[in-house]
Motif scaffolding. Sequence first.
Motif, PDB file in Angstrom:
ATOM      1  N   SER A   1       0.820  -1.202   0.000  1.00  0.00           N
ATOM      2  CA  SER A   1       0.000   0.000   0.000  1.00  0.00           C
ATOM      3  C   SER A   1       0.861   1.261   0.000  1.00  0.00           C
ATOM      4  O   SER A   1       0.434   2.299  -0.462  1.00  0.00           O
ATOM      5  N   ALA A   2       2.102   1.166   0.524  1.00  0.00           N
ATOM      6  CA  ALA A   2       2.992   2.319   0.564  1.00  0.00           C
ATOM      7  C   ALA A   2       3.853   2.421  -0.693  1.00  0.00           C
ATOM      8  O   ALA A   2       4.473   3.438  -0.932  1.00  0.00           O
TER       9      ALA A   2
ATOM     10  N   ILE B   1       1.319   3.757 -16.222  1.00  0.00           N
ATOM     11  CA  ILE B   1       0.982   3.093 -17.477  1.00  0.00           C
ATOM     12  C   ILE B   1       2.193   3.017 -18.404  1.00  0.00           C
ATOM     13  O   ILE B   1       2.379   2.041 -19.117  1.00  0.00           O
ATOM     14  N   GLY B   2       3.048   4.009 -18.391  1.00  0.00           N
ATOM     15  CA  GLY B   2       4.245   3.998 -19.234  1.00  0.00           C
ATOM     16  C   GLY B   2       5.178   2.839 -18.904  1.00  0.00           C
ATOM     17  O   GLY B   2       5.711   2.182 -19.798  1.00  0.00           O
TER      18      GLY B   2
ATOM     19  N   LEU C   1      -7.317   7.184 -15.209  1.00  0.00           N
ATOM     20  CA  LEU C   1      -8.466   7.796 -14.555  1.00  0.00           C
ATOM     21  C   LEU C   1      -8.653   7.326 -13.119  1.00  0.00           C
ATOM     22  O   LEU C   1      -9.250   8.027 -12.313  1.00  0.00           O
ATOM     23  N   ASP C   2      -8.147   6.144 -12.827  1.00  0.00           N
ATOM     24  CA  ASP C   2      -8.347   5.530 -11.514  1.00  0.00           C
ATOM     25  C   ASP C   2      -7.533   6.257 -10.443  1.00  0.00           C
ATOM     26  O   ASP C   2      -6.362   6.575 -10.653  1.00  0.00           O
ATOM     27  N   ARG C   3      -8.137   6.498  -9.294  1.00  0.00           N
ATOM     28  CA  ARG C   3      -7.441   7.222  -8.228  1.00  0.00           C
ATOM     29  C   ARG C   3      -6.250   6.460  -7.674  1.00  0.00           C
ATOM     30  O   ARG C   3      -5.302   7.055  -7.184  1.00  0.00           O
ATOM     31  N   ASP C   4      -6.303   5.123  -7.757  1.00  0.00           N
ATOM     32  CA  ASP C   4      -5.196   4.306  -7.270  1.00  0.00           C
ATOM     33  C   ASP C   4      -4.289   3.812  -8.397  1.00  0.00           C
ATOM     34  O   ASP C   4      -3.414   2.973  -8.166  1.00  0.00           O
TER      35      ASP C   4
ATOM     36  N   ASP D   1      -6.285  -5.336 -12.495  1.00  0.00           N
ATOM     37  CA  ASP D   1      -5.858  -5.156 -11.103  1.00  0.00           C
ATOM     38  C   ASP D   1      -7.074  -5.216 -10.179  1.00  0.00           C
ATOM     39  O   ASP D   1      -7.079  -5.941  -9.186  1.00  0.00           O
ATOM     40  N   ARG D   2      -8.088  -4.443 -10.521  1.00  0.00           N
ATOM     41  CA  ARG D   2      -9.291  -4.361  -9.686  1.00  0.00           C
ATOM     42  C   ARG D   2      -9.999  -5.711  -9.569  1.00  0.00           C
ATOM     43  O   ARG D   2     -10.336  -6.154  -8.484  1.00  0.00           O
TER      44      ARG D   2
END
Length: 157
Positions: free
Chosen positions: A9-10, A16-17, A134-137, A143-144
Amino acid sequence: MTDTAAPASARPAALIGWRLLALLYDFWPVLALWMLVSAAFTVGYILSGHAARENIAPLSALQWLLWLCCWAITGAYALLSWRRGGQTLGMRPWRLRIVGADGAAPGFQALLLRYVVATASTLAGGLGFWWAWLDRDRLTWHDRVSGTRMVREPKRG
């Protein structure tokens, strides 16, 4: 393998690149595997009584089987690499690693789901990959859905 780095998480999410560079790097060993499979299909096609220069009929069952075999070979390459150390050959230079949401090594089912959803995302014009912008994470669809994350490891000092 013990991990003394920060928990997942840290760790920074892989941009994306970096993901695209890893995919480009992974394309070459996968292409070599595809060529081996295609050569085996070609030899089998010739040995089954067809002329060496005779084309395979478009959208024949043999072509679909070849596509399926190439998809399975690519999946085997990815799944075995991810299970073995969380990385494919292309992910190593960019220090990318697949981890579970809790930072531990993901299970086989999560990795298989990741591969299947990534395939669907690719067939949809890469929408699942571009979603990371677009995803905040910074997570992609695969992944999701799979509960995994691609993280960038810190440089070893």
